[in-house]
Design a protein around this motif. Structure first.
Motif, PDB file in Angstrom:
ATOM      1  N   ALA A 150      40.644 116.086 -16.530  1.00 53.33           N
ATOM      2  CA  ALA A 150      41.603 116.613 -17.505  1.00 53.33           C
ATOM      3  C   ALA A 150      41.079 117.878 -18.173  1.00 53.33           C
ATOM      4  CB  ALA A 150      41.916 115.539 -18.553  1.00 53.33           C
ATOM      5  N   THR A 151      39.832 117.845 -18.629  1.00 53.04           N
ATOM      6  CA  THR A 151      39.266 119.033 -19.297  1.00 53.04           C
ATOM      7  C   THR A 151      39.071 120.173 -18.303  1.00 53.04           C
ATOM      8  OG1 THR A 151      37.085 118.020 -18.995  1.00 53.04           O
ATOM      9  CG2 THR A 151      38.149 117.675 -21.106  1.00 53.04           C
ATOM     10  N   ALA A 152      38.717 119.824 -17.045  1.00 55.81           N
ATOM     11  CA  ALA A 152      38.575 120.880 -16.034  1.00 55.81           C
ATOM     12  C   ALA A 152      39.921 121.528 -15.745  1.00 55.81           C
ATOM     13  CB  ALA A 152      37.979 120.284 -14.763  1.00 55.81           C
ATOM     14  N   SER A 153      41.003 120.720 -15.701  1.00 54.59           N
ATOM     15  CA  SER A 153      42.346 121.280 -15.473  1.00 54.59           C
ATOM     16  C   SER A 153      42.717 122.266 -16.566  1.00 54.59           C
ATOM     17  CB  SER A 153      43.370 120.136 -15.408  1.00 54.59           C
ATOM     18  OG  SER A 153      44.669 120.649 -15.256  1.00 54.59           O
ATOM     19  N   TRP A 154      42.470 121.880 -17.833  1.00 53.57           N
ATOM     20  CA  TRP A 154      42.774 122.795 -18.938  1.00 53.57           C
ATOM     21  C   TRP A 154      41.914 124.055 -18.848  1.00 53.57           C
ATOM     22  CZ3 TRP A 154      41.296 125.649 -23.017  1.00 53.57           C
ATOM     23  CH2 TRP A 154      42.244 125.946 -24.000  1.00 53.57           C
ATOM     24  N   GLY A 155      40.621 123.872 -18.430  1.00 51.56           N
ATOM     25  CA  GLY A 155      39.746 125.028 -18.321  1.00 51.56           C
ATOM     26  C   GLY A 155      40.227 126.005 -17.262  1.00 51.56           C
ATOM     27  N   ILE A 156      40.786 125.477 -16.140  1.00 48.17           N
ATOM     28  CA  ILE A 156      41.333 126.369 -15.093  1.00 48.17           C
ATOM     29  C   ILE A 156      42.518 127.149 -15.641  1.00 48.17           C
ATOM     30  CG2 ILE A 156      42.481 126.375 -12.868  1.00 48.17           C
ATOM     31  CD1 ILE A 156      40.726 123.979 -12.100  1.00 48.17           C
ATOM     32  N   GLY A 157      43.396 126.460 -16.390  1.00 51.12           N
ATOM     33  CA  GLY A 157      44.524 127.167 -16.995  1.00 51.12           C
ATOM     34  C   GLY A 157      44.061 128.265 -17.940  1.00 51.12           C
ATOM     35  N   GLN A 158      43.016 127.965 -18.731  1.00 49.29           N
ATOM     36  CA  GLN A 158      42.505 128.947 -19.669  1.00 49.29           C
ATOM     37  C   GLN A 158      41.873 130.122 -18.938  1.00 49.29           C
ATOM     38  OE1 GLN A 158      42.944 129.255 -22.801  1.00 49.29           O
ATOM     39  NE2 GLN A 158      41.591 131.031 -23.082  1.00 49.29           N
ATOM     40  N   LEU A 159      41.236 129.826 -17.788  1.00 49.48           N
ATOM     41  CA  LEU A 159      40.634 130.910 -17.006  1.00 49.48           C
ATOM     42  C   LEU A 159      41.710 131.859 -16.483  1.00 49.48           C
ATOM     43  CD1 LEU A 159      37.927 131.941 -15.941  1.00 49.48           C
ATOM     44  CD2 LEU A 159      38.272 130.552 -13.901  1.00 49.48           C
ATOM     45  N   LEU A 160      42.883 131.313 -16.065  1.00 46.55           N
ATOM     46  CA  LEU A 160      43.990 132.174 -15.630  1.00 46.55           C
ATOM     47  C   LEU A 160      44.536 132.994 -16.787  1.00 46.55           C
ATOM     48  CD1 LEU A 160      45.839 129.633 -13.295  1.00 46.55           C
ATOM     49  CD2 LEU A 160      44.485 131.628 -12.610  1.00 46.55           C
ATOM     50  N   TRP A 161      44.623 132.333 -17.968  1.00 42.89           N
ATOM     51  CA  TRP A 161      45.088 133.066 -19.165  1.00 42.89           C
ATOM     52  C   TRP A 161      44.153 134.238 -19.451  1.00 42.89           C
ATOM     53  CZ3 TRP A 161      49.129 131.897 -22.732  1.00 42.89           C
ATOM     54  CH2 TRP A 161      49.129 132.662 -23.910  1.00 42.89           C
ATOM     55  N   PHE A 162      42.828 133.950 -19.362  1.00 42.00           N
ATOM     56  CA  PHE A 162      41.833 134.986 -19.608  1.00 42.00           C
ATOM     57  C   PHE A 162      41.983 136.132 -18.600  1.00 42.00           C
ATOM     58  CE2 PHE A 162      37.565 136.617 -18.463  1.00 42.00           C
ATOM     59  CZ  PHE A 162      37.228 137.237 -19.658  1.00 42.00           C
ATOM     60  N   TRP A 163      42.285 135.804 -17.352  1.00 43.35           N
ATOM     61  CA  TRP A 163      42.440 136.836 -16.325  1.00 43.35           C
ATOM     62  C   TRP A 163      43.601 137.772 -16.649  1.00 43.35           C
ATOM     63  CZ3 TRP A 163      39.775 138.773 -12.419  1.00 43.35           C
ATOM     64  CH2 TRP A 163      40.449 139.584 -11.485  1.00 43.35           C
ATOM     65  N   PHE A 164      44.734 137.166 -17.026  1.00 42.99           N
ATOM     66  CA  PHE A 164      45.905 137.989 -17.331  1.00 42.99           C
ATOM     67  C   PHE A 164      45.660 138.838 -18.566  1.00 42.99           C
ATOM     68  CE2 PHE A 164      48.295 134.806 -14.803  1.00 42.99           C
ATOM     69  CZ  PHE A 164      48.892 135.684 -13.916  1.00 42.99           C
ATOM     70  N   GLU A 165      45.126 138.182 -19.631  1.00 40.69           N
ATOM     71  CA  GLU A 165      45.103 138.851 -20.934  1.00 40.69           C
ATOM     72  C   GLU A 165      43.895 139.753 -21.094  1.00 40.69           C
ATOM     73  OE1 GLU A 165      46.385 137.292 -25.210  1.00 40.69           O
ATOM     74  OE2 GLU A 165      44.402 136.559 -24.637  1.00 40.69           O
ATOM     75  N   SER A 166      42.722 139.308 -20.729  1.00 43.69           N
ATOM     76  CA  SER A 166      41.513 140.075 -21.041  1.00 43.69           C
ATOM     77  C   SER A 166      41.054 140.942 -19.889  1.00 43.69           C
ATOM     78  CB  SER A 166      40.378 139.094 -21.415  1.00 43.69           C
ATOM     79  OG  SER A 166      40.717 138.364 -22.560  1.00 43.69           O
ATOM     80  N   VAL A 167      41.280 140.464 -18.651  1.00 41.62           N
ATOM     81  CA  VAL A 167      40.813 141.254 -17.512  1.00 41.62           C
ATOM     82  C   VAL A 167      41.878 142.257 -17.071  1.00 41.62           C
ATOM     83  CG1 VAL A 167      40.003 141.155 -15.138  1.00 41.62           C
ATOM     84  CG2 VAL A 167      39.285 139.393 -16.770  1.00 41.62           C
ATOM     85  N   MET A 168      43.111 141.725 -16.846  1.00 37.01           N
ATOM     86  CA  MET A 168      44.182 142.618 -16.386  1.00 37.01           C
ATOM     87  C   MET A 168      44.770 143.427 -17.532  1.00 37.01           C
ATOM     88  SD  MET A 168      44.121 141.996 -13.190  1.00 37.01           S
ATOM     89  CE  MET A 168      45.597 142.898 -12.707  1.00 37.01           C
ATOM     90  N   GLY A 169      44.630 142.900 -18.782  1.00 38.95           N
ATOM     91  CA  GLY A 169      45.187 143.622 -19.941  1.00 38.95           C
ATOM     92  C   GLY A 169      46.685 143.513 -20.027  1.00 38.95           C
ATOM     93  N   ASP A 170      47.270 142.537 -19.326  1.00 36.93           N
ATOM     94  CA  ASP A 170      48.721 142.361 -19.355  1.00 36.93           C
ATOM     95  C   ASP A 170      49.083 141.187 -20.250  1.00 36.93           C
ATOM     96  OD1 ASP A 170      48.930 144.403 -17.508  1.00 36.93           O
ATOM     97  OD2 ASP A 170      48.831 143.015 -15.785  1.00 36.93           O
ATOM     98  N   ALA A 171      50.342 141.174 -20.648  1.00 35.00           N
ATOM     99  CA  ALA A 171      50.856 140.018 -21.386  1.00 35.00           C
ATOM    100  C   ALA A 171      51.018 138.855 -20.428  1.00 35.00           C
ATOM    101  CB  ALA A 171      52.196 140.361 -22.040  1.00 35.00           C
ATOM    102  N   VAL A 172      50.665 137.672 -20.900  1.00 35.04           N
ATOM    103  CA  VAL A 172      50.733 136.489 -20.048  1.00 35.04           C
ATOM    104  C   VAL A 172      52.186 136.065 -19.907  1.00 35.04           C
ATOM    105  CG1 VAL A 172      49.978 134.117 -19.731  1.00 35.04           C
ATOM    106  CG2 VAL A 172      48.462 135.774 -20.846  1.00 35.04           C
ATOM    107  N   PRO A 173      52.703 135.977 -18.669  1.00 36.59           N
ATOM    108  CA  PRO A 173      54.103 135.577 -18.480  1.00 36.59           C
ATOM    109  C   PRO A 173      54.305 134.114 -18.854  1.00 36.59           C
ATOM    110  CG  PRO A 173      52.973 135.691 -16.380  1.00 36.59           C
ATOM    111  CD  PRO A 173      52.013 136.247 -17.392  1.00 36.59           C
TER     112      PRO A 173
END
Length: 958
Positions: A105-128
């Motif tokens: 469960a915690t790993a699943s949430w961590g994967i979601g957060q990693l995708l959020w981080f990719w969109f917001e902090s790495v790509m600099g885009d708004a998360v859809p």
């Protein structure tokens, strides 16, 4: 857009704003594990505080805070996942699967957060929204709920199971109402771009309600289990912080005020660290688990009502803040369901209380009945007990008296109440009883035990054992309790047993133990040289023959009469004892100048008392006693030594002749010690081979040739020197060493005879003496057969010599053994013939080959008085029986010639040679062989001087 909501497996709701370290309860862990866990809790608290400061102060600007928040969240999620995976390896069963699902469960949430981080902090885009990150976020509730359900609850009764369901329903309804008021209602009212986005938006708060409900339900269901629920509480606290952060996130999103790095992110971060702490917590001992389980049980009972109060407060505050959300019907229905659940919960509680009350009433009734039964049983035990119970004050006045006193001592109980208990004791015993009461009253709960003579109602005196217990400080008693019992029979039995332990049961005299004790006391009381202490040790002569011939009953009657006569022959202050069998002893104490009562005088009186015939089955029998006398001043230091000295003197008296007495002197003990030393040295000599076989030649009286040897043992003692056989053979026979010693001589002699026969080219005979002890061996035949087989000697070369006395014991057994020896081919000889029984019937029955004429007859063969007739008769008897005759002890030529003329076959003695070692005997054979080879001419005999090795010369034929 909408951010995911983390979840965990173990569940308990706690206040979300508490620091992480404060959420950890007091621990009772092993010192090392406790320190590690406390440090981890401190680090979690510090991390939460540090991150909170960064968020509030916006350190580094919005971009830095947003990046820090995203990194911190997925790091915390994966750290919690790793911790859960490690915890699953330390547990077993359902707990392992539950922790594995929580880690997923915690790993699943961590994967979601990693995708959020990719969109917001790495790509600099708004998360859809919705996005792939939502898949990871929403995977956490699924794994968490499954993990909690896998963990399960304890086995419960139907009532407890119904209560748990109602509690879970109340919690879920209350949380749903709170969520509707704060999140769901406003979210629905705000609307969304499409139905799918609205569904995703609503799934976060709804999943929060489901997770928190399942956590509280599982925790409530485990309240009866003595398990460690602290990890579950920590996980529940973490999920509670998720729920609050999700609610805050939804609200900020609706108002378009949410940004990464806001305080709501701190709730998610804190939740993951609490799950990590739960996975790191060590196991606790069973005792502390029970204490924690009691606290959890109390909290579990209050949880449904806490949730209801929280829901009511939330709706009231919301109503005060704003009029309505346009969905008041949902709130109304929710409240109605909540009220129904609460009513059902109360009805169930009422039914449980009624059942509990009935159960308690039944238990009280049952316990009351048990107490009444116990009281009746106690009363019956007191009334019928062999112990008498009395309750008295310190002056012995009776306050309560059990009825059993009339049955035990004959006194009616009612007559003793309010009277002193000392009235049933004699004056001296009454005084002792008062002293015992006083002694017991000095100590709280003190006990005194005393035994006193008590006067029964019929006037008889009995022994009473009294146990006094001090219960003066006991409010229920306030007196001294006496337990009395009649021990008269026990004391009589003990006295009887003591008498039997120290007296002979047949004669009634003192036994060895009592006699030894009295001798010891007499020795200790020696304070004056005027008195002498003496012990007389008696052994009855001829008693064994009477006992065997007349029977044991007659023997017992004779022993009783002997005891009576001995008692009559001494004074009352003297002690007569039977030590065992036919042995008696007398202890006397007299003045030095008391000629009438000294040891010799007593011994004479005993002899006179025993001299009168004894009547055995109306037949007179004569019995005497050998008496040994030992005085205490003869070197005896204790009773044992004095008895030993008298015993030694008795054996000397018995050896001197029946019916006498001998006074001990120290030389007797020295002789005994010497015999014991010889016995010990014999054993050592056998082990260390101090013995040697000497050989004395036997010659043909006609031709003078050596035809054989007699084997004679010699002992080379390391201190005494060369010990002759007559000084150690009797000791070897008495100690049983004659058997191994005789076997050794037999094998040595056979081996030497075989060697000589081989060297000389002719058979050399070997005579070996055997004793009655050897012939009594069950394996003697095997010993002889083994000696023959192991040495290779021809059986006819071996001649076994035995005295006539051997033939008088166990005649049939000896005859059978001799016949078996003859079957082996061994020759047999009677040694010292003419000195024993010399019965012609024995000579006819026993298969002897040789008669050896004793040296006493050989010495008189040349006597002018004509005493050669005995020797001539023996020789003629041998010729008549067809056996060989051997003359022992030939010392001169005249004896040799006289015996040769009357037809004696073989000669042996110092005239021929003294016994010599094997080497010198070999020289004799070699010299004879050399003389035979050189010339057949006669040589004059020469007597051998002692100490010379050359001792054999061929004797001429007349």
């Amino acid at each position: 857009m909408i951010k995911g909501h983390p979840r965990e497996t173990p569940v308990v709701i706690a206040h979300a704003q508490r620091p992480a370290a404060a959420l950890v309860p007091d621990l009772d862990l092993p010192s090392d594990d406790a320190q590690v866990f406390r440090r981890a809790a401190a680090l979690v608290g510090a991390a939460v505080l540090l991150l909170g400061v960064c968020f509030v102060a916006r350190l580094g600007g919005p971009h830095t805070v947003r990046t820090l928040s995203n990194v911190a969240l997925f790091c915390a999620a994966f750290a919690a996942s790793i911790g859960c995976a490690l915890r699953s390896r330390r547990v077993t069963g359902r707990a392992r699967l539950s922790w594995m699902l929580l880690g997923a469960a915690t790993a699943s949430w961590g994967i979601g957060q990693l995708l959020w981080f990719w969109f917001e902090s790495v790509m600099g885009d708004a998360v859809p929204f919705p996005s792939l990150a939502d898949v990871g976020y929403l995977g956490m509730p699924v794994f968490t709920v499954i993990g909690l359900l896998v963990l399960g609850t304890t086995a419960q009764t139907a009532a407890n199971r119904a209560r748990s369901v109602l509690d879970g329903a109340m919690i879920a309804t209350s949380l749903l109402l709170i969520s509707w008021t704060l999140v769901l209602g406003p979210t629905i009212a705000a609307g969304a771009d499409n139905l799918f986005a609205l569904t995703i938006s609503l799934s976060y708060p709804v999943s929060d309600v489901v997770m928190v409900t399942i956590v509280m339900y599982v925790l409530a269901g485990r309240r009866q289990r003595h398990a460690d629920n602290i990890p579950l509480i920590l996980v529940g606290c973490g999920l509670a912080t998720f729920a609050l952060s999700d609610s805050g996130f939804t609200y900020l999103t609706l108002t378009d005020a949410y940004n990464s790095g806001s305080p709501t992110d701190l709730g998610w971060f804190t939740g993951f660290l609490l799950i990590l702490l739960a996975s790191l917590r060590p196991e606790r001992d069973t005792a502390h688990r029970s204490a924690v389980a009691r606290r959890v049980r109390s909290f579990g009972l209050l949880m449904p009502y806490i949730a209801v109060v929280a829901a009511v407060v939330t709706t009231v505050l919301d109503k005060l803040q704003r009029n309505s959300h346009g969905v008041t019907s949902f709130v109304s229905w929710d409240r109605s369901v909540l009220i129904l659940l609460m009513v059902g919960r109360q009805v169930l509680t009422m039914l449980e209380n009624r059942t509990l009350t009935r159960g308690l009433e039944a238990r009280v009734a049952e316990r009351t009945q048990e107490l009444e039964t116990s009281e009746q049983r106690f009363r019956a035990l007191v009334l019928h007990s062999s112990d008498v119970v009395s309750v008295v004050d310190t002056d012995s006045v009776v306050q309560y008296q059990s009825e059993s006193i009339e049955r035990v001592f004959g006194h009616p109980a009612h007559r003793l109440v309010d009277t002193p208990l000392t009235s049933i004791f004699e004056p001296e015993a009454a005084t002792a009883l008062l002293e015992a009461l006083k002694t017991a009253s000095l100590r709280s709960r003190g006990v005194a035990v005393i035994e006193l003579p008590l006067v029964r109602a019929d006037g008889r005196i009995c022994q009473a054992e009294i146990s006094v217990t001090n219960l003066l400080e006991d409010p229920a008693v306030g007196a001294l309790v006496l337990n009395m019992r009649d021990v008269t029979e026990r004391r009589e039995l003990e006295n009887q047993l003591i008498h039997e332990a120290f007296h002979d049961t047949l004669t009634g005299l003192a036994n060895r133990a009592l006699f030894t004790d009295r001798v010891g006391q007499a020795l200790q009381r020696r304070t004056s040289s005027e008195f002498r202490i003496a012990v007389l040790f008696l052994d009855l002569d001829g008693f064994k023959e009477i006992n065997d011939s007349q029977g044991h009953a007659a023997g017992d009657a004779m022993l009783i009469e002997v005891a009576r006569r001995l008692s009559d022959a001494v004074r009352l202050e003297d002690t007569v004892a039977r030590l065992g069998g036919d042995e008696f002893a007398v202890l006397i104490r007299c003045l030095h100048d008391d000629e009438e009562n000294n040891a010799r005088a007593v011994a004479e009186r005993i002899r006179a008392a025993l001299s009168a015939p004894f009547a055995i089955d109306n037949q007179p029998a004569i019995l005497r006693a050998s008496i040994g006398i030992a005085y205490a001043d003869s070197g005896a230091e204790d009773a044992g030594q004095l008895l030993r000295n008298a015993d030694l003197a008795m054996y000397r008296a018995k050896a001197a002749g029946e019916g006498g007495y001998v006074l001990y002197n120290p030389t007797m003990h020295a002789a005994l010690v010497d015999r014991l030393q010889v016995a010990a040295d014999l054993r050592i000599g056998l082990e260390q081979e101090h013995f040697e076989v000497y050989y004395q030649p036997e010659v043909d009286m006609d031709g003078g040739d050596i035809i054989g040897f007699e084997a004679l043992i010699r002992w080379h003692h390391p201190v005494r020197g060369l010990v002759p056989p007559d000084q150690f053979i009797p000791m070897a026979e008495s100690t049983g060493l004659i058997r191994p010693l005789g076997q050794w001589v037999l094998e040595q002699a056979c081996r030497q005879a075989a060697a000589w026969s081989l060297a000389m080219g002719r058979q050399i005979g070997m005579a070996v003496n055997v004793s009655s002890h050897q012939l009594g061996q069950s394996d003697f035949l095997d010993v002889v057969a083994h000696a023959l087989a192991s040495t290779g000697i021809v059986p006819g070369q071996l001649c076994l010599e035995m005295t006539e006395s051997v033939l008088m014991n166990d005649t049939e057994d000896i005859l059978a053994l001799l016949n078996q020896l003859k079957d082996l081919g061994v020759r047999l000889a009677i040694d010292d013939f003419g000195t024993g029984y010399s019965s012609l019937s024995y000579l006819h029955r026993f298969p002897f080959d040789t008669l050896k004429i004793d040296r006493s007859f050989v010495e008189r063969v040349t006597s002018p008085s004509g005493e050669a007739t005995l020797a001539r008769t023996i020789v003629q008897l041998g010729h008549g029986l067809g056996v060989t005759t051997v003359a022992e002890g030939l010392e001169n030529r005249a004896q040799y010639e006289a015996l040769r003329r009357i037809g004696c076959n073989v000669g042996q003695g110092f005239l021929i040679s003294k016994p010599v070692p094997a080497a010198q005997a070999t020289e004799l054979l070699a010299a004879e062989q050399s003389a035979r080879d050189s010339a057949d001419r006669p040589v004059e005999p020469a007597a051998t001087k002692p100490g010379k090795s050359k001792a054999k010369v061929k004797v001429p034929v007349a």
